[in-house]
Design an enzyme around this catalytic site. Structure first.
Site, short mmCIF file in Angstrom:
data_model
loop_
_atom_site.label_atom_id
_atom_site.label_comp_id
_atom_site.label_asym_id
_atom_site.label_seq_id
_atom_site.Cartn_x
_atom_site.Cartn_y
_atom_site.Cartn_z
N GLY A 24 -2.50 3.71 3.49
CA GLY A 24 -3.58 3.51 2.53
C GLY A 24 -4.69 2.61 3.02
O GLY A 24 -5.87 2.82 2.72
N SER B 43 0.85 -1.20 0.00
CA SER B 43 0.00 0.00 0.00
C SER B 43 0.88 1.24 0.00
O SER B 43 2.08 1.17 0.29
CB SER B 43 -0.86 0.01 1.27
OG SER B 43 -0.06 0.37 2.39
N ASP B 44 0.29 2.37 -0.31
CA ASP B 44 1.01 3.62 -0.05
C ASP B 44 0.76 3.94 1.43
O ASP B 44 0.00 3.24 2.12
CB ASP B 44 0.50 4.73 -0.99
CG ASP B 44 1.53 5.84 -1.11
OD1 ASP B 44 1.52 6.55 -2.12
OD2 ASP B 44 2.37 5.98 -0.20
N ALA B 45 1.41 5.02 1.89
CA ALA B 45 1.43 5.30 3.33
C ALA B 45 0.01 5.38 3.90
O ALA B 45 -0.79 6.21 3.47
CB ALA B 45 2.15 6.62 3.56
#
Ligand code: GLC
Length: 733
Positions: free
Chosen positions: A292, A288-290
């Site tokens: 997310g 995931s992105d941060a």
């Protein structure tokens, strides 16, 4: 990324031994320090606390949950498999705990945002893509991989390959521009450069293509905003670079923050499982992105943390960056049956595969001699490559009366606070640079032996220094004004509603023009700017972007004529804000902008693109003639005569475009299908040839199916996406 049979066996045997807790630990990515979320140093945390960017509650929560600062216990207990970090000695210390003290001794993987260089920062991607130099894309990535490893990083959160068409979006700076074909060539070469030199584990890293997917289509150019589009648009515009990267074996991908057609990309099984893992055959894992996963709740897609975790992992998201929710909720989700053990095993197998592929079990540490060598300084060949990349990324936009190139007899009045600044030149997401390696534009002119006096006057922020401006108006034969943006005005969370020159820079340019002396504007910026006024008033305009540590030398090389400008635009420039988004590869509409009021245009502004994709000038002039198109069994063969009709040597970027004139879905008025950098001496003429596989003349329909449709095509060749020769041909597939 493919494993040997022996490596696969290692992964399977490890998996068999792992407890559920240890499996979930591998799916967990944390920042370097619990205190410094995402590696924000403690000093910065203190500043954030003092100026109110952190609430008291947030600080208290951090302190309540902080029992040690480098996750030592989690690592020792196998509850953490990945860390965002770039300090080689700290990485070695933490790695030693994993490799010597944890039960199964599974090494950590250290990831970092090495987007355009680790310590040797080279041009931002939007600039480098404009070199149209595939070999360069690969060479700089290979250098970044070596330096990443030297700093304890073996997983680069790169390349960022989001196609972007709206310059208001700050992250346009991080990627390869508006064209799917150029972005795809950029992507494949970056993967090769990052991953393919496996002669030594110190030479390659795992790439992490981002941000998957269509993040650059955020509505209004507003970061993190919603995206919605037809399947054909997703497949024809935003997926191609990821398809190219996966074909090169990219080891991982990062899910993007945006929701796509109503489903957050973090938990989107259509994009993650059906497309990325099944159709594009991702060999490694999706992260995931941060934060997310937690944001799925904010999106309104998950009711609570447990729901967000179940939806994410079942959609194919293998690793949680920073939300801590996989650690918190995943075990109970498995125990309740909401998540199958096979889903966990698939995720962990993917993560372990990348670690085995990286050679981490055999070589988990950064050799001390490598660390020491970088403490002494940068390899000369890295500096030279950074300078070459910077030179090739510079775009000459205007050069009335041949103001450029300058010569060393002229007294140069250098103005603009950016000109003397050796930090803004590195651009967004430059993480490992050191100021002592950086060459400002002023330094560059001095290094080149030019007669230069420097007057800061004003910059993207703040007031004008009237005294400095008065002195500047009195000095020199020619004025070079470095104007643009700070590096924080582009990159993440930097969308702008006004993309004209910020601050009082235009006012400064007006005052400089009143001297009657030639004025050269050198732009230092991270996005296309709305330059209508400048394009009309300033005799010479150079787009110099943020070129990395060698920016100053490269700008001086080009402005003094030691190197001819050869960069082209990877993103179109609007005239005014209201035109955004502008891009060359648009559909024609039934009423293309024209004379009639009743056509697709604005009644209060011109509609044409100020500087279109592929545009850039040289210190000489090139002429195209005799475009020929031959149809062969499975490809078209094109040739064109290219002549340097000027008085200086130069490098042209010859570009090949097509248009499918009538199809079951309307197609763009032009689509880039090839390009070549050609260097010609003054007066020299060369035949330039392209071949285009018929297979590459199709498009994806709204079922995501690739189709080739017989019919009339237009073939274009020229020096940019607007000024081209054209031939028509009817093709049967
Ligand atoms: C950021 C960015 C992403 C980056 C990640 C880790 O929010 O969106 O590009 O890789 O966090 O720093």
């Amino acid at each position: 990324m493919t494993l040997t049979e022996k490596q696969k066996e290692k992964v399977d045997s490890l998996l068999k031994e792992m407890t559920l807790d240890e499996k979930i630990g591998q799916m967990n990515l944390e920042s370097t320090s619990i205190l410094g979320a995402f590696g924000i140093p403690l000093a910065e945390i203190r500043k954030m606390a003092k100026d109110g960017r952190l609430t008291r509650e947030e600080i208290e929560e951090m302190m309540d949950n902080t029992d040690c600062d480098y996750h030592e216990d989690e690592v020792r207990e196998g509850r953490l498999g990945a860390i965002i970090a770039s300090d080689p000695r700290r990485a070695n210390e933490t790695q030693r705990i994993a490799v010597e003290e944890s039960r199964l001794k599974i090494p950590l993987i250290f990831g970092y945002d090495v987007i355009h260089g680790m310590r040797t920062v080279y041009p931002i991607a939007l600039a480098e893509a404009g070199s149209f130099d595939d070999e360069l894309f690969e060479e700089t990535a290979r250098m970044a991989a070596k330096e990443s490893r030297a700093y304890g990083v073996m997983w680069d959160f790169a390349p960022m390959i989001d196609v972007a068409r709206d310059a208001r979006w700050g992250r346009v700076s991080e990627g390869p521009g508006e064209d799917p074909y150029l972005a795809s060539r950029f992507a494949e070469r970056k993967i090769r450069g990052l991953q393919n030199d496996r002669s030594d584990t110190q030479n390659y890293v795992a790439a992490c293509t981002k941000h998957y997917v269509a993040y650059g289509a955020c509505e209004g150019g507003r970061d993190y905003n919603t995206t919605s589009m037809a399947v054909s648009q997703l497949y024809n515009v935003y997926l191609p670079p990821f398809r190219a990267a996966m074909a090169e074996g990219a080891a991982s991908a990062m899910a993007s923050f945006n929701d796509l057609n109503g489903v957050p990309c973090t938990a989107n099984s259509y994009t993650l499982r059906d497309i990325l893992k099944d159709e594009l055959a991702l060999g490694g894992f999706a992260v995931s992105d941060a934060n997310g996963i937690k944001e799925c709740i904010v999106h309104g897609y998950a009711e609570d943390s447990a729901d967000a975790v179940i939806k994410s992992v079942n959609a194919g998201l293998d690793m949680d960056m920073g939300s801590h929710l996989y650690s918190k909720e995943l075990k109970s989700a498995v125990e309740s049956g909401a998540v199958s053990l096979s889903a966990i095993d698939d995720a962990v197998r993917r993560i372990l595969s990348v670690k085995v592929w990286l050679g981490l079990f055999e070589h988990p540490y950064v050799p001390e001699e490598v660390i020491e060598s970088y403490e002494k300084g940068l390899p000369a060949e890295h500096i030279a490559l950074a300078r070459k990349a910077a030179q090739e990324s510079i775009v000459l936009l205007k050069n009335e009366n041949s103001v450029l190139p300058l010569n060393r007899t002229q007294k140069i009045c250098l103005v603009g606070s950016l000109a003397g600044n050796a930090e803004e030149i590195v651009g967004s997401w430059a993480m490992g640079w050191k100021k002592r390696d950086c060459v400002s534009v002023l330094d560059g002119f001095k290094n080149a032996g030019a007669k230069v006096q420097y007057f800061p006057c004003c910059g993207p922020e703040g007031e004008m220094n009237e005294d400095e401006l008065s002195s500047a108006l009195e000095y020199g034969d020619v004025i070079v004004a470095v104007v643009g943006e700070t590096r924080d005005m582009s990159g993440e969370a930097s969308s702008k509603a006004d993309i004209t020159l910020p601050g009082r820079q235009r006012e400064m340019l007006e005052r400089l023009l009143e001297t009657g002396k030639p004025v050269v504007a050198v732009l230092m910026n991270g996005r296309p700017l709305a330059l209508k006024w400048e394009s009309e008033k300033i005799p010479a305009i150079v787009e110099a972007w943020q070129l990395g540590i060698q920016m100053g030398n490269a700008v001086a090389d080009v402005l003094l004529g030691d190197v001819a400008p050869s960069g082209r635009l990877a993103s179109s420039f609007p005239m005014v804000n209201g035109q955004c988004p502008v891009y060359y590869n648009h559909p024609n509409t039934g009423r293309p902008a024209g004379m009639s009021r009743f056509s697709s245009k604005y009644i209060d502004e011109e509609t044409f693109i100020l500087y279109p994709f592929g545009y850039g000038l040289s210190y000489t002039e090139f002429k195209y003639s005799d475009l020929c198109v031959d149809e062969k069994a499975d490809q078209l063969e094109m040739s064109v005569m290219l002549k340097n009709i000027g008085s200086a040597n130069g490098t042209e970027v010859a570009q090949l475009y097509i248009r499918d004139v009538a199809a079951s879905l309307v197609r763009p008025v032009k689509e880039l299908k090839g390009y070549k950098r050609i260097t010609l001496k003054a007066g020299e003429e060369k035949k330039v040839s392209f071949s285009l596989k018929k297979q590459d003349m199709g498009f994806y329909d709204n079922n995501g199916k690739y189709v080739l449709e017989d019919g009339l095509f237009r073939i274009f060749v020229g020096g940019n996406s607007r000024d081209t020769l054209m031939q028509e041909i009817t093709v049967e597939f």
